[in-house]
Design a protein around this motif. Structure first.
Motif, PDB file in Angstrom:
ATOM      1  N   VAL A  13       0.879  -1.186   0.000  1.00 14.88           N
ATOM      2  CA  VAL A  13       0.000   0.000   0.000  1.00 14.88           C
ATOM      3  C   VAL A  13       0.911   1.230   0.000  1.00 14.88           C
ATOM      4  CG1 VAL A  13      -1.984   1.109   1.059  1.00 14.88           C
ATOM      5  CG2 VAL A  13      -1.543  -1.318   1.510  1.00 14.88           C
ATOM      6  N   GLY A  14       0.883   1.992  -1.087  1.00 18.32           N
ATOM      7  CA  GLY A  14       1.688   3.216  -1.153  1.00 18.32           C
ATOM      8  C   GLY A  14       2.831   3.102  -2.141  1.00 18.32           C
ATOM      9  N   ILE A  36      -0.601  -0.770  -4.786  1.00 14.93           N
ATOM     10  CA  ILE A  36      -1.762   0.131  -4.860  1.00 14.93           C
ATOM     11  C   ILE A  36      -1.406   1.499  -4.290  1.00 14.93           C
ATOM     12  CG2 ILE A  36      -4.118   0.472  -3.959  1.00 14.93           C
ATOM     13  CD1 ILE A  36      -4.266  -2.630  -3.869  1.00 14.93           C
ATOM     14  N   ASP A  37      -1.826   2.538  -4.974  1.00 13.50           N
ATOM     15  CA  ASP A  37      -1.672   3.891  -4.394  1.00 13.50           C
ATOM     16  C   ASP A  37      -2.971   4.672  -4.579  1.00 13.50           C
ATOM     17  OD1 ASP A  37       0.986   5.756  -3.523  1.00 13.50           O
ATOM     18  OD2 ASP A  37      -0.902   6.801  -3.962  1.00 13.50           O
ATOM     19  N   ALA A  38      -3.329   5.387  -3.537  1.00 14.35           N
ATOM     20  CA  ALA A  38      -4.559   6.184  -3.562  1.00 14.35           C
ATOM     21  C   ALA A  38      -4.456   7.331  -4.563  1.00 14.35           C
ATOM     22  CB  ALA A  38      -4.841   6.734  -2.175  1.00 14.35           C
ATOM     23  N   GLY A  39      -3.242   7.736  -4.887  1.00 17.25           N
ATOM     24  CA  GLY A  39      -3.042   8.819  -5.840  1.00 17.25           C
ATOM     25  C   GLY A  39      -2.116   8.362  -6.954  1.00 17.25           C
ATOM     26  N   VAL A  96       1.618  -0.350 -10.998  1.00 19.51           N
ATOM     27  CA  VAL A  96       1.049   0.278  -9.799  1.00 19.51           C
ATOM     28  C   VAL A  96      -0.411   0.609 -10.100  1.00 19.51           C
ATOM     29  CG1 VAL A  96       1.248   2.140  -8.106  1.00 19.51           C
ATOM     30  CG2 VAL A  96       3.303   1.347  -9.304  1.00 19.51           C
ATOM     31  N   HIS A  97      -1.304   0.148  -9.255  1.00 23.27           N
ATOM     32  CA  HIS A  97      -2.722   0.497  -9.418  1.00 23.27           C
ATOM     33  C   HIS A  97      -2.920   1.867  -8.784  1.00 23.27           C
ATOM     34  CE1 HIS A  97      -3.358  -3.588 -10.695  1.00 23.27           C
ATOM     35  NE2 HIS A  97      -2.865  -4.048  -9.560  1.00 23.27           N
ATOM     36  N   THR A  98      -2.782   2.907  -9.605  1.00 18.24           N
ATOM     37  CA  THR A  98      -2.856   4.278  -9.096  1.00 18.24           C
ATOM     38  C   THR A  98      -4.320   4.716  -8.952  1.00 18.24           C
ATOM     39  OG1 THR A  98      -2.573   5.000 -11.359  1.00 18.24           O
ATOM     40  CG2 THR A  98      -0.623   5.053  -9.962  1.00 18.24           C
TER      41      THR A  98
END
Ligand SMILES: Cc1cc2nc3c(=O)[nH]c(=O)nc-3n(C[C@H](O)[C@H](O)[C@H](O)COP(=O)(O)OP(=O)(O)OC[C@H]3O[C@@H](n4cnc5c(N)ncnc54)[C@H](O)[C@@H]3O)c2cc1C
Length: 363
Positions: A13-14, A36-39, A96-98
Protein backbone atom coordinates in the motif's frame (compact mmCIF):
# COMPACT_ATOMS: atom_id res chain seq x y z
CA UNK A 1 -21.98 -16.03 -4.82
CA UNK A 2 -18.46 -15.24 -3.62
CA UNK A 3 -17.00 -11.86 -4.60
CA UNK A 4 -14.19 -12.24 -7.22
CA UNK A 5 -10.77 -11.41 -5.81
CA UNK A 6 -7.14 -11.04 -6.85
CA UNK A 7 -4.73 -13.35 -5.05
CA UNK A 8 -1.14 -12.40 -4.32
CA UNK A 9 1.69 -13.08 -1.92
CA UNK A 10 2.36 -9.48 -0.88
CA UNK A 11 0.26 -6.36 -1.22
CA UNK A 12 2.07 -3.03 -1.00
CA UNK A 13 0.00 0.00 0.00
CA UNK A 14 1.69 3.22 -1.15
CA UNK A 15 3.90 4.05 -4.13
CA UNK A 16 6.16 6.66 -2.56
CA UNK A 17 9.92 6.09 -2.82
CA UNK A 18 9.98 3.32 -0.21
CA UNK A 19 6.95 1.44 -1.57
CA UNK A 20 8.50 1.61 -5.05
CA UNK A 21 11.88 0.39 -3.80
CA UNK A 22 10.17 -2.60 -2.18
CA UNK A 23 8.28 -3.34 -5.40
CA UNK A 24 11.51 -3.38 -7.45
CA UNK A 25 13.11 -5.84 -5.03
CA UNK A 26 10.08 -8.16 -4.76
CA UNK A 27 9.83 -8.25 -8.55
CA UNK A 28 13.56 -9.01 -8.92
CA UNK A 29 13.19 -11.85 -6.41
CA UNK A 30 10.17 -13.33 -8.17
CA UNK A 31 7.69 -12.70 -5.34
CA UNK A 32 4.12 -12.18 -6.57
CA UNK A 33 2.84 -8.83 -5.40
CA UNK A 34 0.19 -6.17 -6.05
CA UNK A 35 0.88 -2.47 -5.60
CA UNK A 36 -1.76 0.13 -4.86
CA UNK A 37 -1.67 3.89 -4.39
CA UNK A 38 -4.56 6.18 -3.56
CA UNK A 39 -3.04 8.82 -5.84
CA UNK A 40 -0.27 8.97 -8.42
CA UNK A 41 3.20 7.46 -8.03
CA UNK A 42 5.11 9.79 -5.64
CA UNK A 43 1.83 11.39 -4.56
CA UNK A 44 3.30 13.03 -1.44
CA UNK A 45 6.16 14.60 -3.39
CA UNK A 46 3.71 15.83 -6.03
CA UNK A 47 2.20 18.29 -3.55
CA UNK A 48 5.57 19.78 -2.51
CA UNK A 49 5.85 23.41 -3.67
CA UNK A 50 6.98 23.75 -7.27
CA UNK A 51 10.77 23.76 -7.73
CA UNK A 52 11.46 23.03 -4.05
CA UNK A 53 14.73 21.21 -3.41
CA UNK A 54 15.17 18.17 -1.21
CA UNK A 55 17.42 18.73 1.79
CA UNK A 56 18.67 15.15 1.36
CA UNK A 57 21.47 14.70 -1.10
CA UNK A 58 20.65 12.72 -4.25
CA UNK A 59 22.52 9.53 -3.36
CA UNK A 60 20.53 9.24 -0.11
CA UNK A 61 17.13 9.41 -1.78
CA UNK A 62 18.11 7.25 -4.77
CA UNK A 63 16.28 3.92 -4.74
CA UNK A 64 16.72 0.41 -6.09
CA UNK A 65 20.39 0.96 -6.92
CA UNK A 66 19.58 3.48 -9.68
CA UNK A 67 21.73 6.64 -9.51
CA UNK A 68 19.87 9.94 -9.21
CA UNK A 69 21.79 12.52 -11.22
CA UNK A 70 20.90 16.21 -11.33
CA UNK A 71 21.91 18.46 -14.21
CA UNK A 72 23.59 20.99 -11.88
CA UNK A 73 25.00 18.50 -9.31
CA UNK A 74 22.77 20.16 -6.73
CA UNK A 75 20.13 18.51 -4.58
CA UNK A 76 17.16 17.26 -6.57
CA UNK A 77 14.06 19.38 -7.04
CA UNK A 78 10.51 18.07 -6.70
CA UNK A 79 10.29 17.94 -10.51
CA UNK A 80 13.57 16.03 -10.93
CA UNK A 81 12.65 13.49 -8.28
CA UNK A 82 9.17 12.89 -9.70
CA UNK A 83 10.75 12.31 -13.12
CA UNK A 84 13.21 9.92 -11.46
CA UNK A 85 10.38 7.95 -9.80
CA UNK A 86 8.51 7.73 -13.11
CA UNK A 87 11.72 6.45 -14.66
CA UNK A 88 12.01 3.76 -11.98
CA UNK A 89 8.47 2.56 -12.75
CA UNK A 90 9.26 2.47 -16.48
CA UNK A 91 12.70 0.88 -16.19
CA UNK A 92 11.52 -1.96 -13.96
CA UNK A 93 8.12 -2.20 -15.67
CA UNK A 94 6.32 -1.91 -12.35
CA UNK A 95 2.55 -2.17 -12.28
CA UNK A 96 1.05 0.28 -9.80
CA UNK A 97 -2.72 0.50 -9.42
CA UNK A 98 -2.86 4.28 -9.10
CA UNK A 99 -5.85 6.31 -7.89
CA UNK A 100 -7.06 3.22 -6.02
CA UNK A 101 -7.46 3.61 -2.25
CA UNK A 102 -7.13 0.81 0.26
CA UNK A 103 -10.12 1.24 2.52
CA UNK A 104 -9.96 -1.85 4.71
CA UNK A 105 -7.48 -4.56 5.62
CA UNK A 106 -9.01 -7.54 7.42
CA UNK A 107 -6.96 -10.33 8.98
CA UNK A 108 -8.38 -13.44 7.39
CA UNK A 109 -6.12 -16.37 8.26
CA UNK A 110 -3.82 -17.34 6.73
CA UNK A 111 -3.59 -13.85 5.20
CA UNK A 112 -5.59 -10.68 4.64
CA UNK A 113 -8.62 -9.53 2.73
CA UNK A 114 -7.83 -6.08 1.36
CA UNK A 115 -10.70 -3.92 0.13
CA UNK A 116 -10.02 -1.04 -2.24
CA UNK A 117 -11.98 1.61 -4.10
CA UNK A 118 -11.19 3.27 -7.43
CA UNK A 119 -13.91 5.78 -8.31
CA UNK A 120 -17.14 3.82 -8.01
CA UNK A 121 -15.40 0.45 -8.48
CA UNK A 122 -14.57 -1.73 -5.46
CA UNK A 123 -11.93 -4.47 -5.55
CA UNK A 124 -10.94 -7.27 -3.23
CA UNK A 125 -7.45 -8.72 -2.89
CA UNK A 126 -6.27 -11.69 -0.85
CA UNK A 127 -2.67 -11.41 0.29
CA UNK A 128 -0.44 -13.40 2.62
CA UNK A 129 1.44 -10.26 3.60
CA UNK A 130 0.50 -6.58 3.58
CA UNK A 131 3.06 -3.77 3.68
CA UNK A 132 1.79 -0.32 4.60
CA UNK A 133 4.15 2.21 2.99
CA UNK A 134 1.60 4.96 3.40
CA UNK A 135 3.80 7.85 4.55
CA UNK A 136 3.13 10.19 7.45
CA UNK A 137 2.04 13.51 5.90
CA UNK A 138 -1.67 13.03 5.24
CA UNK A 139 -3.44 16.05 6.72
CA UNK A 140 -2.39 19.57 7.73
CA UNK A 141 -1.98 20.28 11.43
CA UNK A 142 -4.89 22.62 11.87
CA UNK A 143 -4.80 25.46 14.41
CA UNK A 144 -8.52 25.20 15.15
CA UNK A 145 -9.11 28.95 15.03
CA UNK A 146 -12.08 30.85 13.58
CA UNK A 147 -11.58 31.71 9.91
CA UNK A 148 -9.06 28.91 9.25
CA UNK A 149 -11.26 27.55 6.46
CA UNK A 150 -11.77 30.86 4.63
CA UNK A 151 -10.93 30.74 0.92
CA UNK A 152 -7.84 32.98 1.19
CA UNK A 153 -6.27 30.68 3.82
CA UNK A 154 -4.21 27.68 2.76
CA UNK A 155 -2.16 24.98 4.50
CA UNK A 156 -0.25 24.18 1.29
CA UNK A 157 2.13 26.46 -0.59
CA UNK A 158 2.18 25.78 -4.31
CA UNK A 159 4.23 28.54 -5.96
CA UNK A 160 4.96 32.22 -5.25
CA UNK A 161 3.59 34.02 -8.32
CA UNK A 162 0.01 34.19 -7.02
CA UNK A 163 1.20 36.32 -4.07
CA UNK A 164 2.95 39.00 -6.15
CA UNK A 165 1.99 42.45 -4.76
CA UNK A 166 -0.24 40.87 -2.07
CA UNK A 167 -0.26 41.22 1.72
CA UNK A 168 0.75 37.70 2.73
CA UNK A 169 0.85 36.43 6.29
CA UNK A 170 2.84 33.22 6.75
CA UNK A 171 2.55 31.32 10.02
CA UNK A 172 5.29 28.98 11.22
CA UNK A 173 9.03 29.04 11.78
CA UNK A 174 10.32 25.75 10.47
CA UNK A 175 11.64 24.89 7.09
CA UNK A 176 8.47 25.16 5.03
CA UNK A 177 7.44 28.52 6.54
CA UNK A 178 10.93 29.98 6.14
CA UNK A 179 11.33 28.75 2.56
CA UNK A 180 7.86 30.01 1.64
CA UNK A 181 8.59 33.43 3.16
CA UNK A 182 11.87 33.79 1.24
CA UNK A 183 10.38 32.71 -2.09
CA UNK A 184 7.26 34.84 -1.80
CA UNK A 185 9.23 37.89 -0.69
CA UNK A 186 11.57 37.49 -3.69
CA UNK A 187 8.48 37.21 -5.91
CA UNK A 188 7.23 40.61 -4.74
CA UNK A 189 4.80 39.67 -1.97
CA UNK A 190 4.59 41.84 1.18
CA UNK A 191 5.42 39.10 3.65
CA UNK A 192 4.79 39.04 7.39
CA UNK A 193 6.04 35.97 9.22
CA UNK A 194 4.42 35.05 12.54
CA UNK A 195 6.19 32.44 14.68
CA UNK A 196 5.24 31.37 18.18
CA UNK A 197 8.88 31.05 19.20
CA UNK A 198 11.40 33.86 19.49
CA UNK A 199 14.10 32.38 17.23
CA UNK A 200 14.38 29.85 14.44
CA UNK A 201 15.73 26.44 15.38
CA UNK A 202 18.72 25.74 13.14
CA UNK A 203 17.96 22.00 13.19
CA UNK A 204 14.51 22.62 11.67
CA UNK A 205 15.55 24.97 8.84
CA UNK A 206 17.72 24.06 5.83
CA UNK A 207 21.18 25.39 6.62
CA UNK A 208 21.37 27.44 3.44
CA UNK A 209 18.04 29.18 4.15
CA UNK A 210 18.79 30.41 7.66
CA UNK A 211 21.21 33.23 6.72
CA UNK A 212 18.85 34.27 3.92
CA UNK A 213 15.79 34.65 6.12
CA UNK A 214 17.77 36.50 8.80
CA UNK A 215 19.13 38.87 6.17
CA UNK A 216 15.68 39.54 4.66
CA UNK A 217 14.29 40.24 8.14
CA UNK A 218 17.21 42.52 9.01
CA UNK A 219 16.80 44.51 5.81
CA UNK A 220 13.06 44.90 6.47
CA UNK A 221 12.00 43.00 3.36
CA UNK A 222 10.18 40.50 5.56
CA UNK A 223 8.33 41.64 8.68
CA UNK A 224 9.03 39.17 11.46
CA UNK A 225 6.67 38.87 14.42
CA UNK A 226 8.28 36.43 16.86
CA UNK A 227 6.36 35.13 19.89
CA UNK A 228 3.00 35.52 18.18
CA UNK A 229 0.29 33.14 17.04
CA UNK A 230 -2.97 33.69 15.14
CA UNK A 231 -6.21 33.47 17.08
CA UNK A 232 -8.65 34.52 14.33
CA UNK A 233 -8.55 34.97 10.56
CA UNK A 234 -10.81 37.66 9.11
CA UNK A 235 -11.38 38.73 5.48
CA UNK A 236 -8.91 41.60 5.64
CA UNK A 237 -6.59 40.82 8.53
CA UNK A 238 -5.40 38.23 11.03
CA UNK A 239 -5.51 38.73 14.77
CA UNK A 240 -2.36 37.60 16.59
CA UNK A 241 -1.85 36.96 20.30
CA UNK A 242 1.50 37.04 22.08
CA UNK A 243 3.18 33.81 23.11
CA UNK A 244 5.69 33.10 25.85
CA UNK A 245 8.99 31.23 25.78
CA UNK A 246 7.05 27.93 25.68
CA UNK A 247 5.25 29.00 22.48
CA UNK A 248 1.86 29.10 24.25
CA UNK A 249 -0.49 32.09 24.28
CA UNK A 250 0.13 34.34 27.29
CA UNK A 251 -2.93 34.51 29.56
CA UNK A 252 -4.94 37.76 29.45
CA UNK A 253 -4.34 38.18 33.20
CA UNK A 254 -0.55 38.27 32.64
CA UNK A 255 0.85 41.82 32.17
CA UNK A 256 3.12 40.44 29.38
CA UNK A 257 0.02 39.64 27.32
CA UNK A 258 -0.35 43.14 25.84
CA UNK A 259 -2.87 44.09 23.14
CA UNK A 260 -3.65 41.73 20.25
CA UNK A 261 -1.95 42.59 16.95
CA UNK A 262 -4.00 42.90 13.75
CA UNK A 263 -1.94 42.16 10.63
CA UNK A 264 -3.47 43.13 7.27
CA UNK A 265 -3.52 40.07 5.03
CA UNK A 266 -5.37 39.18 1.86
CA UNK A 267 -3.67 35.76 1.79
CA UNK A 268 -2.69 33.53 4.69
CA UNK A 269 -0.42 30.47 4.54
CA UNK A 270 -0.52 28.31 7.66
CA UNK A 271 2.73 26.34 7.37
CA UNK A 272 2.18 24.51 10.64
CA UNK A 273 3.06 20.96 9.63
CA UNK A 274 1.22 17.78 8.77
CA UNK A 275 -0.04 14.75 10.63
CA UNK A 276 -0.42 11.10 9.83
CA UNK A 277 -3.81 9.48 9.24
CA UNK A 278 -3.49 6.30 11.26
CA UNK A 279 -7.08 5.09 10.80
CA UNK A 280 -6.23 2.36 8.26
CA UNK A 281 -3.56 0.95 10.56
CA UNK A 282 -5.81 1.14 13.62
CA UNK A 283 -8.75 -0.47 11.82
CA UNK A 284 -6.38 -3.27 10.77
CA UNK A 285 -5.64 -4.00 14.42
CA UNK A 286 -2.26 -2.28 14.64
CA UNK A 287 -1.51 -0.81 18.05
CA UNK A 288 -0.27 2.77 18.13
CA UNK A 289 2.35 3.69 20.67
CA UNK A 290 4.35 6.62 22.01
CA UNK A 291 4.09 10.36 21.67
CA UNK A 292 4.01 10.14 17.84
CA UNK A 293 1.33 7.42 17.88
CA UNK A 294 3.42 5.30 15.52
CA UNK A 295 2.68 1.64 14.82
CA UNK A 296 3.89 -0.93 17.31
CA UNK A 297 6.43 -3.03 15.43
CA UNK A 298 9.41 -5.31 15.67
CA UNK A 299 12.28 -3.18 14.38
CA UNK A 300 14.18 -6.26 13.18
CA UNK A 301 11.45 -7.21 10.71
CA UNK A 302 9.16 -4.14 10.56
CA UNK A 303 6.23 -6.46 11.32
CA UNK A 304 3.52 -4.92 13.46
CA UNK A 305 1.67 -6.60 16.29
CA UNK A 306 -0.60 -8.05 13.54
CA UNK A 307 1.30 -11.07 12.14
CA UNK A 308 1.99 -10.63 8.40
CA UNK A 309 1.26 -6.89 8.41
CA UNK A 310 4.37 -4.73 7.97
CA UNK A 311 5.04 -0.99 7.91
CA UNK A 312 7.72 0.59 5.69
CA UNK A 313 8.94 4.13 5.17
CA UNK A 314 8.07 7.17 7.21
CA UNK A 315 4.72 5.63 8.23
CA UNK A 316 6.80 3.70 10.78
CA UNK A 317 7.28 6.92 12.72
CA UNK A 318 3.71 8.13 13.19
CA UNK A 319 3.24 11.90 13.29
CA UNK A 320 6.75 13.28 13.65
CA UNK A 321 7.03 16.40 15.79
CA UNK A 322 10.77 16.39 15.29
CA UNK A 323 11.68 14.66 12.04
CA UNK A 324 14.01 11.71 12.53
CA UNK A 325 12.78 9.30 9.88
CA UNK A 326 13.42 10.28 6.28
CA UNK A 327 13.73 8.45 2.97
CA UNK A 328 17.45 7.97 3.61
CA UNK A 329 17.05 5.93 6.78
CA UNK A 330 14.00 3.98 5.55
CA UNK A 331 15.77 1.98 2.82
CA UNK A 332 16.61 -0.65 5.38
CA UNK A 333 12.91 -1.27 6.02
CA UNK A 334 12.87 -2.79 2.54
CA UNK A 335 15.73 -5.19 3.34
CA UNK A 336 14.17 -6.20 6.65
CA UNK A 337 10.73 -6.86 5.20
CA UNK A 338 12.12 -8.78 2.23
CA UNK A 339 14.22 -10.90 4.60
CA UNK A 340 11.19 -11.58 6.79
CA UNK A 341 8.93 -12.51 3.86
CA UNK A 342 11.39 -14.50 1.72
CA UNK A 343 14.10 -15.53 4.18
CA UNK A 344 16.66 -13.90 1.86
CA UNK A 345 18.34 -10.53 1.58
CA UNK A 346 17.67 -8.34 -1.49
CA UNK A 347 20.10 -8.75 -4.42
CA UNK A 348 23.39 -6.93 -3.79
CA UNK A 349 23.37 -3.22 -4.61
CA UNK A 350 19.60 -2.96 -4.91
CA UNK A 351 18.88 -1.35 -1.54
CA UNK A 352 20.98 1.50 -0.25
CA UNK A 353 20.58 0.44 3.37
CA UNK A 354 24.10 0.83 4.64
CA UNK A 355 24.33 4.58 4.24
CA UNK A 356 22.52 5.69 7.36
CA UNK A 357 21.85 4.19 10.68
CA UNK A 358 18.40 3.09 11.66
CA UNK A 359 16.79 5.76 13.73
CA UNK A 360 13.15 5.10 14.51
CA UNK A 361 11.60 7.62 16.88
CA UNK A 362 11.19 6.19 20.34
CA UNK A 363 7.79 4.75 21.03
C1 LIG B 1 8.29 20.13 1.19
C2 LIG B 1 8.81 18.80 1.67
C3 LIG B 1 10.16 18.50 1.52
C4 LIG B 1 10.65 17.25 1.95
N1 LIG B 1 11.97 16.98 1.77
C5 LIG B 1 12.45 15.77 2.15
C6 LIG B 1 13.84 15.43 1.99
O1 LIG B 1 14.64 16.23 1.56
N2 LIG B 1 14.25 14.19 2.36
C7 LIG B 1 13.37 13.26 2.88
O2 LIG B 1 13.78 12.13 3.17
N3 LIG B 1 12.08 13.55 3.06
C8 LIG B 1 11.60 14.78 2.72
N4 LIG B 1 10.29 15.07 2.91
C9 LIG B 1 9.44 14.07 3.49
C10 LIG B 1 9.14 13.07 2.35
O3 LIG B 1 8.02 13.48 1.64
C11 LIG B 1 9.05 11.72 2.86
O4 LIG B 1 10.24 11.41 3.56
C12 LIG B 1 8.85 10.66 1.76
O5 LIG B 1 7.86 11.01 0.79
C13 LIG B 1 8.47 9.41 2.50
O6 LIG B 1 8.41 8.36 1.61
P1 LIG B 1 7.46 7.13 1.88
O7 LIG B 1 7.65 6.24 0.71
O8 LIG B 1 7.69 6.62 3.25
O9 LIG B 1 5.96 7.74 1.90
P2 LIG B 1 5.22 8.73 0.89
O10 LIG B 1 6.12 9.28 -0.12
O11 LIG B 1 4.46 9.67 1.74
O12 LIG B 1 4.23 7.74 0.14
C14 LIG B 1 3.07 7.23 0.72
C15 LIG B 1 2.10 6.84 -0.38
O13 LIG B 1 1.03 6.10 0.19
C16 LIG B 1 -0.16 6.44 -0.47
N5 LIG B 1 -1.28 6.09 0.42
C17 LIG B 1 -1.55 6.59 1.65
N6 LIG B 1 -2.67 6.02 2.14
C18 LIG B 1 -3.11 5.14 1.21
C19 LIG B 1 -4.24 4.26 1.12
N7 LIG B 1 -5.14 4.16 2.10
N8 LIG B 1 -4.38 3.50 0.00
C20 LIG B 1 -3.48 3.58 -1.00
N9 LIG B 1 -2.41 4.40 -0.97
C21 LIG B 1 -2.23 5.17 0.11
C22 LIG B 1 -0.01 7.92 -0.73
O14 LIG B 1 -0.86 8.33 -1.80
C23 LIG B 1 1.47 8.05 -1.06
O15 LIG B 1 1.74 7.99 -2.45
C24 LIG B 1 9.78 16.31 2.53
C25 LIG B 1 8.43 16.63 2.69
C26 LIG B 1 7.94 17.85 2.28
C27 LIG B 1 6.47 18.17 2.46
Amino acid sequence: MNEPFIETDTLIVGAGPIGLELAVVLKAMGVSYQHIDAGQVGQTISWYPKQVRFFSSPERIAIAGVPLGTSDQEKATREQYLAYLRGIVQQFELVVHTYERVIQVVKNDPGFAVHTRRGSEQRLYHAKHVVMAVGDLHHPQKLGIPGEDLSHVNHYFDEPHQYFGQQLLIVGGRNSAVETAIRCSRAGAHVTLSYRRSEFDDTSVKYWLLPEILSLIKSGQITYLPNTTPTRVCDTHVRLARTGADGQVIAASDPACGDPIDVPANFVLLMTGYRMDTSLLEDSGVELVGENQGPKLDTDTMMTNVPGLYVAGTAAAGTQKNFRLFIENCHQHVSKIVKSITGQRPPAGMVNDAATKYDLPES
